[in-house]
Design a protein around this motif. Structure first.
Motif, PDB file in Angstrom:
ATOM      1  N   ASP A 153       0.891  -1.210   0.065  1.00 32.59           N
ATOM      2  CA  ASP A 153      -0.099  -0.009  -0.197  1.00 32.59           C
ATOM      3  C   ASP A 153       0.783   1.230  -0.148  1.00 32.59           C
ATOM      4  O   ASP A 153       1.377   1.664   1.116  1.00 32.59           O
ATOM      5  CB  ASP A 153      -0.967   0.125   1.155  1.00 32.59           C
ATOM      6  N   GLU A 154       0.927   2.085  -1.027  1.00 31.57           N
ATOM      7  CA  GLU A 154       1.583   2.788  -1.313  1.00 31.57           C
ATOM      8  C   GLU A 154       1.309   4.207  -0.136  1.00 31.57           C
ATOM      9  O   GLU A 154       2.299   5.130   0.246  1.00 31.57           O
ATOM     10  CB  GLU A 154       1.757   3.771  -2.671  1.00 31.57           C
ATOM     11  N   GLN A 155       0.220   4.068   0.195  1.00 27.92           N
ATOM     12  CA  GLN A 155      -0.237   5.220   1.172  1.00 27.92           C
ATOM     13  C   GLN A 155       0.441   4.975   2.526  1.00 27.92           C
ATOM     14  O   GLN A 155       0.826   6.151   3.240  1.00 27.92           O
ATOM     15  CB  GLN A 155      -1.925   5.290   1.634  1.00 27.92           C
ATOM     16  N   VAL A 190       3.111   2.520   3.467  1.00 31.94           N
ATOM     17  CA  VAL A 190       4.359   1.747   3.361  1.00 31.94           C
ATOM     18  C   VAL A 190       5.799   2.451   3.683  1.00 31.94           C
ATOM     19  O   VAL A 190       6.449   1.852   4.397  1.00 31.94           O
ATOM     20  CB  VAL A 190       4.690   0.987   1.935  1.00 31.94           C
ATOM     21  N   HIS A 191       5.533   3.707   3.650  1.00 35.14           N
ATOM     22  CA  HIS A 191       6.728   4.649   4.072  1.00 35.14           C
ATOM     23  C   HIS A 191       6.790   4.586   5.464  1.00 35.14           C
ATOM     24  O   HIS A 191       8.026   4.671   6.000  1.00 35.14           O
ATOM     25  CB  HIS A 191       6.539   5.992   3.561  1.00 35.14           C
ATOM     26  N   ASP A 197       9.862   1.854   6.120  1.00 33.35           N
ATOM     27  CA  ASP A 197      10.987   2.174   5.501  1.00 33.35           C
ATOM     28  C   ASP A 197      12.163   1.667   6.180  1.00 33.35           C
ATOM     29  O   ASP A 197      13.153   0.823   5.623  1.00 33.35           O
ATOM     30  CB  ASP A 197      11.425   3.533   5.078  1.00 33.35           C
TER      31      ASP A 197
END
Length: 121
Positions: free
Chosen positions: A29-31, A33-34, A37
């Motif tokens: 999920d790009e929303q 995932v950060h 990291d």
């Protein structure tokens, strides 16, 4: 002796399988995932398994960091918290956890929302 939510979920091995699938969803999920990291995901999975086992009434004491301290510097917003909870709900559905037990898990996790969400709405 009454069966606990932990027992109904299938115990530690079943919860660990749910957690593994949950993080597969989160990491895709790009929303959100950060937030992961620089996270040791093996350790994260172990902590999450321990946490869910503990809140589900299992024979486990959660030994991870205090929720507020663990999330304080992440800047988690309400929409991101909700996205992660949605991944957990979908994963529980995928594992055929019945609605009452899904609601119980989500309610237990939801009790920590104020400690996890640090960005004002």
């Amino acid at each position: 002796m009454s069966e606990t939510l932990y027992d109904r979920l299938g115990g530690e091995d079943a919860i660990a399988a749910v957690v593994d699938r949950f993080y597969e969803r989160v990491m895709a999920d790009e929303q959100v995932v950060h937030y992961f990291d620089d996270v040791d995901m093996q350790k994260q999975r172990a902590h999450q398994t321990q946490f869910i086992s503990a809140v589900a009434g299992g024979p486990v004491d959660y030994t991870g960091a205090d929720m507020e301290a663990a999330h304080d510097d992440l800047g988690i917003s309400k929409p991101d918290f909700d996205a992660i909870v949605a991944h957990l709900e979908a994963t529980l559905e995928e594992f055929d956890v019945d609605e009452a037990d899904r609601d119980a898990v989500l309610s237990a996790v939801g009790e920590y929302e104020d400690a996890i969400v640090t960005v004002p709405a």
